[in-house]
Design an enzyme around this catalytic site. Sequence first.
Site, PDB file in Angstrom:
ATOM      1  N   GLY A 253     -20.887  54.198  42.164  1.00  0.00           N
ATOM      2  CA  GLY A 253     -20.363  53.259  43.161  1.00  0.00           C
ATOM      3  C   GLY A 253     -19.145  52.577  42.603  1.00  0.00           C
TER       4      GLY A 253
ATOM      5  CE1 TYR B 182     -22.540  48.694  40.148  1.00  0.00           C
ATOM      6  CE2 TYR B 182     -24.427  49.609  41.330  1.00  0.00           C
ATOM      7  CZ  TYR B 182     -23.679  48.517  40.906  1.00  0.00           C
ATOM      8  OH  TYR B 182     -24.082  47.252  41.254  1.00  0.00           O
TER       9      TYR B 182
ATOM     10  CD  GLU C 247     -22.032  63.296  40.933  1.00  0.00           C
ATOM     11  OE1 GLU C 247     -22.641  63.430  39.859  1.00  0.00           O
ATOM     12  OE2 GLU C 247     -21.544  62.215  41.294  1.00  0.00           O
TER      13      GLU C 247
ATOM     14  CG  ASP D  16     -20.178  70.883  63.126  1.00  0.00           C
ATOM     15  OD1 ASP D  16     -20.393  71.835  62.356  1.00  0.00           O
ATOM     16  OD2 ASP D  16     -19.511  69.888  62.821  1.00  0.00           O
TER      17      ASP D  16
ATOM     18  CE  LYS E 272     -17.919  72.634  59.659  1.00  0.00           C
ATOM     19  NZ  LYS E 272     -17.674  71.777  60.829  1.00  0.00           N
TER      20      LYS E 272
END
Length: 512
Positions: free
Chosen positions: A55, A83, A171, A227, A368
Site C-alpha cells: 500500500g 506495507y 507477485e 466481456d 480478463k
Amino acid sequence: MKHKSILILDFGSQYNQLIARRIREMGVYAELLPYDIPLEEILAHSPRGIILSGGPSSINEENACILSQNLFKQGIPVLGICYGMQLIAHVFKGEVSRGRQAEYGPVDFIVDDPQSPLLKGLPEKSNVWMSHFDEVNHVPGNFNVIGHTAVCSAALANEHDKIYAVQFHPEVAHTTYGGEILQNFIFAICHCEKNWKIGDFSQTAIEQIRTKVGNKKVVLGLSGGVDSSVAAVLIHRAIGEKLSCIFVDTGLLRKDEAQKVMDTYGKHFHMDIHMIDASKRFLSALAGISDPETKRKIIGKEFVEIFNEEAVKIKGVEFLAQGTIYPDVIESISVKGPSSTIKSHHNVGGLPEKMSLQLIEPLRDLFKDEVRKLGMSLGIPKEMVYRHPFPGPGLAVRILGEITQEKLNILQQADQIFIYELQAHELYDQLGQAFVVLLPVKSVGVMGDERTYAYTAVLRSVDTSDFMTARWSYLPYEFLEKVSSRILNEVEGINRLTYDISPKPPATIEWE
Ligand code: XMP
C-alpha cells in the site's frame, strides 16, 4: 461457490490484482477484500491463508491503515507483502521507520534461513522487486529474519504462528522466484488444494443463473466486446430464449462489425438479438463536435436513451445482465490507495434506472484472462475471444476533430487493412492493441501526375498487458511497408501515413 481460498486484504497497492491473478493461475481461488472489513466477515470465507497487500501509505502516518492483533490469533497463516510486512512488524511491537535509503526496482535478495518453508527452493541470492521508503528496523520478538538485502531485513517469519512477511513484491514478474514464494505459501504453508478451474466455474455459474432467474426474463447490452459477449453466451446457455440482447450499431464500430456480431451471436448461437441501427442518430448528434469529452458525453447519453427505449419494448424483463469483470469490481471497492485512481472508468452506457431491474453479473469474480478461457470453453470463436480491446465510444475517439460519414468510411477501411495484415502476418495475437487513427490534418501529396490534398492517418500499435503502461510495438519494417503501401493505394482520402512511437506514459494508447 466459495472454494476454501486465499484472501488478500487490500491496502491499496497498484499490484494487488496481480497477487490474486498469480494465485489463481496456480489453481487456487483468491479474492481481494478491503483491509477494514470486520473479522467475522473474513472468517465467514474460511480462508486457508491471508495475504496483506502492499500500500502507498506509511504505517507511522496518523491515519495509517491498521489491523487488530485478533486477525493473527485465528490460526490462519498470514503473509504480509511490503506495507503488509511493515504492518505486521508494527502490530507485533517491532519498529518501522524511514530507511537510510529507499529501494526501488531490482535488488539482490539473500536467503538467511533456507529451512524456512516460505523460502524453500530459492538460491542463496536472487533478484527481487522493491518499492519502499520505510523499513523494519527493529524486528519484533517472535520473528526471525529469514532474508535480507544490502539495505534492510527483507523477509521475516514467525514459524510457530505461521506469520510471514516480505518487503519485496513476489507477485511481480521481476522477482525471479516470486512464483515459488507464493507457491510455498499457498501449498506448503496454507495447504491449499488446486481446485479453481474455469470449467467448474461455468457449471456452477449456469446453475446459479437458472436458480436466480427462474422463469423471468433478462436483458443484456451486447457490444461485441469480450466481456459482454461471454456473459451473453453463458447466460444464454443457462436460460436460452429468456435472454434478450440489445445491440446498438452506433455506426462508430469497426468495418463489418455489426454483421459479424449478428452472425456470431444471432445465427451461430441462436440468441435473441435486437439490433438497432442508430448510425444516423449518432452521426447527427455528433455533427460539428470536435471536443473529445463532449463527444463521449453525447455518445453515452444517446446510447443509454436508445438502450432504454428498446429495453422497455421487451415485456416482462426483471433482470439486467452486465459483463462486469473482477478488475471493475476491485476498482470500485479499492481502498485509499492509488490503484483506484490510475485507470478511470471508460464504459459507455448505464443502468436503465427507471426500469428498476435486478442485476446479474456472472463474470464479476473473473479476471480478463479467465473470461477469455471461459469464452473459449463456451465455444465462442477465438477471433472474438482474443480480439484487442475496443473503446466504448468506438471510432469517435479515433477520428480527431469533427466526425463525418466520409471520415468514418476512410478510417474503417484503413483499420481493416491494418488488422487484416497483422493477422495474416501472425502478429495480431502478440500485440496488446493495434488500430488506425485519422487526423484532422490534410497535406499535399502526388498521385500519378496529380497533386492530392488528403488526410494523414496514424498506425498505433502497443505492447501491454495491463493497459496502464504500454510500449510501442517493434513491428518489422517490411510489415509496415506492406501496410503503408496497401492503405495509401487502396484508401481514397489518405495520402500520408505515420507510425506512432510514443509510450504510455506520457502518451495514452488512444489519441482521442
Ligand atoms: P488510454 O487511451 O487511456 O486507454 O491509454 C487505455 C485502454 O482503455 C481503452 N479505452 C476504453 N475502453 N471504453 C472502453 O471500454 C472507453 O470509453 C475507452 N476509452 C479508452 C483503450 O482502448 C485502451 O485499451
